[in-house]
Design an enzyme around this catalytic site. Structure first.
Site, PDB file in Angstrom:
ATOM      1  N   CYS A 118       0.816  -1.227   0.000  1.00  0.00           N
ATOM      2  CA  CYS A 118       0.000   0.000   0.000  1.00  0.00           C
ATOM      3  C   CYS A 118       0.847   1.273   0.000  1.00  0.00           C
ATOM      4  O   CYS A 118       0.315   2.373  -0.171  1.00  0.00           O
ATOM      5  CB  CYS A 118      -0.936  -0.001   1.199  1.00  0.00           C
ATOM      6  SG  CYS A 118      -1.913  -1.494   1.297  1.00  0.00           S
ATOM      7  N   HIS A 245      -3.143   6.870   2.396  1.00  0.00           N
ATOM      8  CA  HIS A 245      -3.617   5.599   1.838  1.00  0.00           C
ATOM      9  C   HIS A 245      -4.962   5.287   2.483  1.00  0.00           C
ATOM     10  O   HIS A 245      -5.120   5.395   3.703  1.00  0.00           O
ATOM     11  CB  HIS A 245      -2.592   4.496   2.137  1.00  0.00           C
ATOM     12  CG  HIS A 245      -3.157   3.123   2.005  1.00  0.00           C
ATOM     13  ND1 HIS A 245      -3.838   2.707   0.882  1.00  0.00           N
ATOM     14  CD2 HIS A 245      -3.176   2.064   2.864  1.00  0.00           C
ATOM     15  CE1 HIS A 245      -4.240   1.458   1.065  1.00  0.00           C
ATOM     16  NE2 HIS A 245      -3.854   1.053   2.248  1.00  0.00           N
ATOM     17  N   ASN A 275     -10.300  -0.648   0.275  1.00  0.00           N
ATOM     18  CA  ASN A 275      -8.841  -0.523   0.270  1.00  0.00           C
ATOM     19  C   ASN A 275      -8.303  -1.084  -1.046  1.00  0.00           C
ATOM     20  O   ASN A 275      -8.352  -2.298  -1.264  1.00  0.00           O
ATOM     21  CB  ASN A 275      -8.282  -1.292   1.477  1.00  0.00           C
ATOM     22  CG  ASN A 275      -6.764  -1.231   1.567  1.00  0.00           C
ATOM     23  OD1 ASN A 275      -6.088  -0.841   0.627  1.00  0.00           O
ATOM     24  ND2 ASN A 275      -6.236  -1.628   2.715  1.00  0.00           N
TER      25      ASN A 275
HETATM   26  O1  UT7 Z   1      -3.679  -1.606   3.572  1.00  0.00           O
HETATM   27  C1  UT7 Z   1      -3.483  -2.554   4.573  1.00  0.00           C
HETATM   28  C2  UT7 Z   1      -3.707  -1.934   5.871  1.00  0.00           C
HETATM   29  N1  UT7 Z   1      -4.706  -2.656   6.627  1.00  0.00           N
HETATM   30  C3  UT7 Z   1      -5.442  -1.989   7.500  1.00  0.00           C
HETATM   31  O2  UT7 Z   1      -5.368  -0.807   7.572  1.00  0.00           O
HETATM   32  C4  UT7 Z   1      -6.357  -2.752   8.417  1.00  0.00           C
HETATM   33  C5  UT7 Z   1      -6.159  -2.232   9.804  1.00  0.00           C
HETATM   34  N2  UT7 Z   1      -7.079  -2.872  10.747  1.00  0.00           N
HETATM   35  C6  UT7 Z   1      -8.384  -2.574  10.746  1.00  0.00           C
HETATM   36  O3  UT7 Z   1      -8.829  -1.759   9.977  1.00  0.00           O
HETATM   37  C7  UT7 Z   1      -9.263  -3.228  11.767  1.00  0.00           C
HETATM   38  O4  UT7 Z   1      -8.452  -3.911  12.707  1.00  0.00           O
HETATM   39  C8  UT7 Z   1     -10.296  -4.201  11.145  1.00  0.00           C
HETATM   40  C9  UT7 Z   1     -11.315  -3.424  10.352  1.00  0.00           C
HETATM   41  C10 UT7 Z   1      -9.580  -5.210  10.245  1.00  0.00           C
HETATM   42  C11 UT7 Z   1     -11.034  -4.958  12.232  1.00  0.00           C
HETATM   43  O5  UT7 Z   1     -11.658  -4.048  13.129  1.00  0.00           O
HETATM   44  P1  UT7 Z   1     -11.468  -4.213  14.694  1.00  0.00           P
HETATM   45  O6  UT7 Z   1     -12.266  -3.153  15.319  1.00  0.00           O
HETATM   46  O7  UT7 Z   1      -9.997  -4.228  14.986  1.00  0.00           O
HETATM   47  O8  UT7 Z   1     -12.146  -5.606  14.955  1.00  0.00           O
HETATM   48  P2  UT7 Z   1     -11.553  -6.875  15.736  1.00  0.00           P
HETATM   49  O9  UT7 Z   1     -10.519  -7.559  14.905  1.00  0.00           O
HETATM   50  O10 UT7 Z   1     -11.196  -6.459  17.122  1.00  0.00           O
HETATM   51  O11 UT7 Z   1     -12.808  -7.806  15.797  1.00  0.00           O
HETATM   52  C12 UT7 Z   1     -13.958  -7.431  16.597  1.00  0.00           C
HETATM   53  C13 UT7 Z   1     -15.048  -8.470  16.381  1.00  0.00           C
HETATM   54  C14 UT7 Z   1     -14.569  -9.900  16.511  1.00  0.00           C
HETATM   55  O12 UT7 Z   1     -15.599 -10.638  17.120  1.00  0.00           O
HETATM   56  P3  UT7 Z   1     -15.542 -11.002  18.690  1.00  0.00           P
HETATM   57  O13 UT7 Z   1     -14.279 -11.800  18.877  1.00  0.00           O
HETATM   58  O14 UT7 Z   1     -15.505  -9.680  19.399  1.00  0.00           O
HETATM   59  O15 UT7 Z   1     -16.797 -11.779  18.900  1.00  0.00           O
HETATM   60  C15 UT7 Z   1     -14.408 -10.368  15.100  1.00  0.00           C
HETATM   61  O16 UT7 Z   1     -14.579 -11.759  14.945  1.00  0.00           O
HETATM   62  O17 UT7 Z   1     -15.554  -8.350  15.051  1.00  0.00           O
HETATM   63  C16 UT7 Z   1     -15.544  -9.641  14.435  1.00  0.00           C
HETATM   64  N3  UT7 Z   1     -15.384  -9.459  13.019  1.00  0.00           N
HETATM   65  C17 UT7 Z   1     -16.409  -9.283  12.167  1.00  0.00           C
HETATM   66  N4  UT7 Z   1     -17.729  -9.239  12.379  1.00  0.00           N
HETATM   67  C18 UT7 Z   1     -18.515  -9.040  11.319  1.00  0.00           C
HETATM   68  C19 UT7 Z   1     -14.220  -9.390  12.319  1.00  0.00           C
HETATM   69  N5  UT7 Z   1     -14.488  -9.177  11.020  1.00  0.00           N
HETATM   70  C20 UT7 Z   1     -15.830  -9.111  10.901  1.00  0.00           C
HETATM   71  C21 UT7 Z   1     -16.710  -8.903   9.830  1.00  0.00           C
HETATM   72  N6  UT7 Z   1     -18.032  -8.865  10.068  1.00  0.00           N
HETATM   73  N7  UT7 Z   1     -16.279  -8.712   8.574  1.00  0.00           N
END
Ligand code: UT7
Length: 318
Positions: A118, A245, A275
Site C-alpha cells: 500500500c 492511503h 482498500n
Molecule cells: O492496507 C493494509 C492496511 N490494513 C489496515 O489498515 C487494516 C487495519 N485494521 C483494521 O482496519 C481493523 O483492525 C479491522 C477493520 C480489520 C477490524 O476491526 P477491529 O475493530 O480491529 O475488529 P476486531 O478484529 O477487534 O474484531 C472485533 C469483532 C470480533 O468478534 P468477537 O471476537 O468480538 O466476537 C471479530 O470476529 O468483530 C468480528 N469481526 C467481524 N464481524 C462481522 C471481524 N471481522 C468481521 C466482519 N463482520 N467482517
C-alpha cells in the site's frame, strides 16, 4: 534536483460494484459492521478486467488529459513507467512493460513494477523523482493498479470485506524550478502482521492481524507527516490536503484528531472503493483533481503505509 509536477491523472475501475450487502451473502458479516468499523460502503471487483487492463485504461486517461493540458507533452516524451502493484497478471513480464506496449512505447521507455504494497504509489513517486534526474526524458507515468479480489480468502471475513480492485495513473514531470516535492520512504521487515504468499504457493491469500496493522498505521502516518513537514520547513497551516492511503476511515479519523484545527484537510474516499492498496492514493488524487478541489499553488501531503511493513510520505506543491 528539480521538483515533481503532477501533470494529469486518470483512473479505471471494474464494472462490477460489490456492496456490503453483497459481501454479507458470502461471509457472516453485515453492512452495519463493515461501515462502522471501516467506513467502506462498496468496492469494485474485476470480472472481465484485470490488473493489467485497469493499469492501461488509467494510463490512457491520464495521457489524454495531459495532451489537453500541457502543450509540451507528447507520449514519446515519457521515459519511465512504474506500476506499483502486488497483483499483476504475470510474475513476468511486468504490468509496466505491458502498459508501455499498449501506449506504443516499445523500445523507448524504462518500465518496471514496484512491490511496496500500500506504500507502492509513494515509493514509485520517489523512484521517479530520482530516476528522471538521470534521464533525458522528463515525464514519467506512475500507476497504482490492483486486482486484490483474486488474493482474497472468501472464508475469512476479517480480510475479504476490506479490499477492492482499481487503478490510478499520474503523469508527472520533473521540472527544474523552485518548489516543493519532498518524499521519504522506509521499511521494517515483518511477514507476520500482513502477508500474502507468492508465486507457486497454493491458495495464496491476504492474511492480516488487523489490530496490529491498525496500531502500526496510526503511528506510521503521524510520524511520516511530522517528518516531511519538518524536513520541508512547513507546518499544517501551510498544507491544504492530507491524502492518506485509504485503508480504513477509522485510521484516518484517529490520526486527524492529533492535528487539531486541521481535521478537514484529511481527505477520505475509502467508502467508495474500499482498500485498493497501491491504487488508493492515486484514486484520491484523481478525485481531488477532477472535482476541482486541488488548485495550482496548493500544498498537499500524501502518506502511504502497508505490508513490508512499509511507509512513505511526501509534500508536493500543485
Ligand atoms: O492496507 C493494509 C492496511 N490494513 C489496515 O489498515 C487494516 C487495519 N485494521 C483494521 O482496519 C481493523 O483492525 C479491522 C477493520 C480489520 C477490524 O476491526 P477491529 O475493530 O480491529 O475488529 P476486531 O478484529 O477487534 O474484531 C472485533 C469483532 C470480533 O468478534 P468477537 O471476537 O468480538 O466476537 C471479530 O470476529 O468483530 C468480528 N469481526 C467481524 N464481524 C462481522 C471481524 N471481522 C468481521 C466482519 N463482520 N467482517
Amino acid at each position: 534536483m528539480g521538483i515533481l509536477k503532477f501533470v494529469a491523472t486518470g483512473k479505471a475501475l471494474p464494472k462490477k460494484i460489490v456492496t456490503n450487502d453483497d459481501i454479507s451473502k458470502i461471509v457472516d458479516t453485515s453492512d452495519e459492521w463493515i461501515e462502522t468499523r471501516t467506513g467502506i460502503k462498496k468496492r469494485y471487483f474485476c470480472e472481465e478486467e484485470s490488473c493489467n487492463s485497469l493499469a492501461i485504461e488509467a494510463a490512457k486517461e491520464a495521457i489524454n488529459r495531459a495532451l489537453q493540458k500541457d502543450s509540451e507533452f507528447d507520449v514519446l516524451k515519457i521515459g519511465l513507467i512504474i506500476v506499483a502493484t502486488t497483483s499483476g497478471n504475470y510474475a513476468f513480464p511486468s504490468t509496466a512493460c505491458m502498459v508501455g506496449k499498449a501506449l506504443g512505447l516499445k523500445g523507448s521507455v524504462m518500465a518496471y513494477d514496484l512491490s511496496a504494497a500500500c506504500s507502492g504509489f509513494m515509493y514509485a513517486l520517489q523512484n521517479a523523482k530520482a530516476l528522471l534526474n538521470e534521464m533525458d526524458k522528463k515525464y514519467a507515468l506512475i500507476i497504482g493498479s490492483e486486482e486484490l479480489s483474486k488474493l482474497l480468502d472468501f472464508n475469512d471475513r476479517t480480510t475479504c470485506v476490506l479490499f477492492g480492485d482499481g487503478a490510478a495513473a499520474t503523469l508527472v514531470k520533473l521540472e527544474d524550478r523552485e518548489g516543493i516535492s519532498y518524499i521519504s520512504s522506509f521499511s521494517d521487515g515483518n511477514d507476520e502482521d500482513l502477508v500474502c504468499e507468492g508465486v507457486g504457493e497454493e491458495n495464496s491469500s491476504i492474511k492480516m492481524k488487523g489490530q496490529a496493522v491498525f496500531k502500526f498505521a496510526v503511528k506510521a502516518i503521524k510520524q511520516s507527516v511530522d517528518e516531511v513537514l519538518l524536513k520541508t520547513g512547513l507546518d499544517m497551516e501551510d498544507i491544504d490536503y492530507v491524502v492518506c492511503h485509504q485503508a480504513n476511515a477509522r485510521i484516518i479519523d484517529f490520526v486527524k484528531k492529533t492535528y487539531e484545527g486541521h481535521e478537514e484537510k484529511f481527505y477520505q474516499n475509502v467508502g467508495e472503493y474500499a482498500n485498493t492498496s497501491a491504487a488508493s492514493i492515486g484514486l484520491a488524487l484523481d478525485d481531488l483533481f477532477e472535482s476541482g478541489k486541488l488548485k495550482k499553488g496548493m500544498k498537499i501531503v500524501c502518506v502511504g503505509f502497508g505490508a513490508g511493513l512499509t511507509w512513505s510520505a511526501g509534500v508536493f506543491e500543485i
